[in-house]
Design a protein around this motif. Sequence first.
Motif, PDB file in Angstrom:
ATOM      1  N   TYR A  35       0.773  -1.050   0.043  1.00 20.59           N
ATOM      2  CA  TYR A  35       0.040  -0.066  -0.031  1.00 20.59           C
ATOM      3  C   TYR A  35       0.927   1.251   0.049  1.00 20.59           C
ATOM      4  O   TYR A  35       0.690   2.187  -0.703  1.00 20.59           O
ATOM      5  N   GLN A  40      -2.520   2.121  -5.057  1.00 20.69           N
ATOM      6  CA  GLN A  40      -3.560   1.659  -6.351  1.00 20.69           C
ATOM      7  C   GLN A  40      -3.312   0.025  -6.474  1.00 20.69           C
ATOM      8  O   GLN A  40      -4.032  -0.353  -7.276  1.00 20.69           O
ATOM      9  N   ILE A  42      -3.227  -3.914  -6.361  1.00 25.71           N
ATOM     10  CA  ILE A  42      -4.189  -4.790  -6.071  1.00 25.71           C
ATOM     11  C   ILE A  42      -3.698  -5.691  -5.127  1.00 25.71           C
ATOM     12  O   ILE A  42      -2.803  -6.368  -5.553  1.00 25.71           O
ATOM     13  N   TYR A  45      -5.636  -8.215   0.205  1.00 27.46           N
ATOM     14  CA  TYR A  45      -6.750  -7.538   1.005  1.00 27.46           C
ATOM     15  C   TYR A  45      -7.611  -6.833   0.218  1.00 27.46           C
ATOM     16  O   TYR A  45      -9.006  -6.841   0.687  1.00 27.46           O
ATOM     17  N   SER A  46      -7.417  -6.322  -0.924  1.00 24.04           N
ATOM     18  CA  SER A  46      -8.060  -5.579  -1.596  1.00 24.04           C
ATOM     19  C   SER A  46      -9.030  -6.251  -2.776  1.00 24.04           C
ATOM     20  O   SER A  46      -9.991  -5.873  -3.192  1.00 24.04           O
ATOM     21  N   SER A  47      -8.626  -7.424  -2.953  1.00 24.40           N
ATOM     22  CA  SER A  47      -9.213  -8.499  -4.049  1.00 24.40           C
ATOM     23  C   SER A  47     -10.599  -9.016  -3.768  1.00 24.40           C
ATOM     24  O   SER A  47     -10.869  -9.017  -2.218  1.00 24.40           O
ATOM     25  N   LYS A  48     -11.381  -9.054  -4.512  1.00 23.73           N
ATOM     26  CA  LYS A  48     -12.561  -9.735  -4.391  1.00 23.73           C
ATOM     27  C   LYS A  48     -12.647 -11.119  -3.880  1.00 23.73           C
ATOM     28  O   LYS A  48     -13.701 -11.659  -3.112  1.00 23.73           O
TER      29      LYS A  48
END
Length: 125
Positions: A35, A40, A42, A45-48
């Motif tokens: 982070y 930005q 991916i 943690y930020s993945s679907k």
Amino acid sequence: SMEPSLNSNGVFTAHGYSQIPPVSAMLTAGLATAYLDDAQCITLYSSKDLVKKLAHLDQHLKSAKDQSAWAITSSYIGGMFCYIQPLVTPTIIGDVGLHHRWQGEWFGRDLDVRKDLLPLVTKGH
């Protein structure tokens, strides 16, 4: 410890060779670095995929017949091994403490977060 006699009244005994604390620390360091390097980026943690797996685990825990703290904790740990670990360390199944990278490369050594950990947490690892 998974030994019930060592865990009571909300106190759980941790073992030094348990994988949960060190792996959590490694992943947190990797996620924070990813982070900070690129907000930005991916990551796991930020993945679907992670959100879907956590929602699936949540449904399993909520539908368990035994809702005692011990049963839910054991189910949570099992669910993390079953649903989350393959997303994080797809080449390490089971206890990371038994894996050759843990024994040969990571245990007791300073890790290079960008070289060793970013591949575990960024999309496409």
